[in-house]
Design an enzyme around this catalytic site. Structure first.
Site, short mmCIF file in Angstrom:
data_model
loop_
_atom_site.label_atom_id
_atom_site.label_comp_id
_atom_site.label_asym_id
_atom_site.label_seq_id
_atom_site.Cartn_x
_atom_site.Cartn_y
_atom_site.Cartn_z
N HIS A 93 0.88 -1.00 0.13
CA HIS A 93 0.01 0.09 -0.02
C HIS A 93 0.73 1.30 -0.11
O HIS A 93 2.26 1.32 0.52
CB HIS A 93 -0.85 0.15 1.35
CG HIS A 93 -2.06 1.06 1.37
ND1 HIS A 93 -1.69 2.34 1.53
CD2 HIS A 93 -3.41 0.95 0.58
CE1 HIS A 93 -2.85 3.15 1.18
NE2 HIS A 93 -3.76 2.25 0.80
N GLU A 141 -3.43 3.05 -7.41
CA GLU A 141 -4.15 4.10 -6.44
C GLU A 141 -3.13 5.33 -6.58
O GLU A 141 -2.08 5.35 -6.13
CB GLU A 141 -4.12 3.49 -5.04
CG GLU A 141 -5.08 2.67 -4.71
CD GLU A 141 -5.23 2.72 -3.12
OE1 GLU A 141 -6.39 2.57 -2.86
OE2 GLU A 141 -4.30 2.69 -2.29
N ALA A 202 -11.21 3.90 1.41
CA ALA A 202 -11.36 4.16 2.61
C ALA A 202 -12.00 5.25 3.17
O ALA A 202 -13.19 5.15 3.49
CB ALA A 202 -9.59 4.60 3.34
N SER A 203 -11.56 6.37 3.31
CA SER A 203 -11.98 7.59 3.91
C SER A 203 -13.55 7.90 3.75
O SER A 203 -14.13 8.12 4.69
CB SER A 203 -11.21 8.75 3.65
OG SER A 203 -11.17 8.98 2.27
O1 G3P Z 1 -6.68 1.86 0.32
C1 G3P Z 1 -7.55 2.53 0.17
C2 G3P Z 1 -6.95 4.01 0.03
O2 G3P Z 1 -5.60 4.35 0.08
C3 G3P Z 1 -7.81 5.09 -0.62
O3 G3P Z 1 -8.03 5.92 0.32
O4 G3P Z 1 -9.47 7.64 1.57
O5 G3P Z 1 -8.78 8.07 -0.98
O6 G3P Z 1 -10.50 6.21 -0.30
P1 G3P Z 1 -9.09 7.10 0.10
#
Ligand code: G3P
Length: 222
Positions: A93, A141, A202-203
């Site tokens: 990650h 990501e 996540a958030s």
């Molecule tokens: O692992 C998920 C992540 O890094 C993305 O985070 O808060 O942008 O959805 P977020």
């Protein structure tokens, strides 16, 4: 395609610990049942067993170390993650980067233990490199969009498309997830329409007042 995969990383957010993790897992279980989507969670290591014990949704570790049982103080043993009930693990990650050699060793450890491997990458070149290691998933990501509230699906759909193509060119058996700023059904639909099998986020869920409502929206256009 198979049911879309929504993987919610609880990170080390306060809102994803203890009873909050239970609240999110319970919501994920309800929405997964209603929608037919596969919704997994990646809680803190200390919550792996409670989550896998209490909920039917798949549970993932946020990281493993490529070690075997023995004298490795402070490491995360893949066997321990497995016996805590994890179905798989994130590897590399953005907030827990590894060397290429370590990523390879972690993917191999996961394969040996029948843990699904989700290797996170930051661009299409690293997506191609990760695909060569034959993980179950590559999760693209862009780091600058993680936690930003700006969705990769809308801000940079090109990186999704290029990663899907890069991964397919190397190993068409590897599935692609996309993440960073994912927050709505529209974001998920764009990601799926571009050839990914789901999202890593996540958030938007973890920090939501009503995680169940956000999860319901995420799967609403599938
Ligand atoms: O692992 C998920 C992540 O890094 C993305 O985070 O808060 O942008 O959805 P977020």
């Amino acid at each position: 395609m198979d049911s879309p995969f929504i993987l919610v990383n609880l990170k080390t957010y306060q809102e994803g610990m203890g009873h909050n993790a239970h609240r999110i897992a319970a919501a994920a279980e309800i929405v997964a049942k209603e929608s037919g989507a596969v919704i997994g969670i990646a809680p803190a290591f200390t919550e792996l067993h409670p989550m896998s014990h209490h909920y039917a949704i798949p549970v993932y570790a946020q990281h493993i170390d490529a070690i075997t049982p023995g004298a490795h103080t402070g490491h995360i043993l893949p066997e321990a993650v497995r016996s805590a009930g994890a179905r798989g693990t994130l590897i590399n990650h953005s907030e827990r980067r590894l060397t290429l050699a370590d990523i390879d060793a972690c993917v191999q450890a996961a394969r040996r233990l029948h843990l699904e491997s989700v290797v996170c990458t930051n661009n299409d070149a690293t997506s191609a490199a990760a695909a060569a290691l034959r993980p179950d998933y590559v999760a693209i990501e862009p780091p600058e969009l993680i936690g930003s509230g700006v969705s990769v699906s809308k801000a940079d759909p090109g990186i999704i498309e290029r990663s899907v193509n890069a991964v397919r060119a190397v190993n068409p058996d590897v599935n692609v997830l996309t993440g960073a700023g994912i927050q709505s059904g529209e974001c998920v639909k764009i990601a799926v329409d571009l050839g990914t099998c789901g999202v890593l986020l996540a958030s938007s869920v973890v920090k939501a007042d009503d995680p169940e409502a956000v999860l319901r929206d995420l799967v609403s256009l599938l």
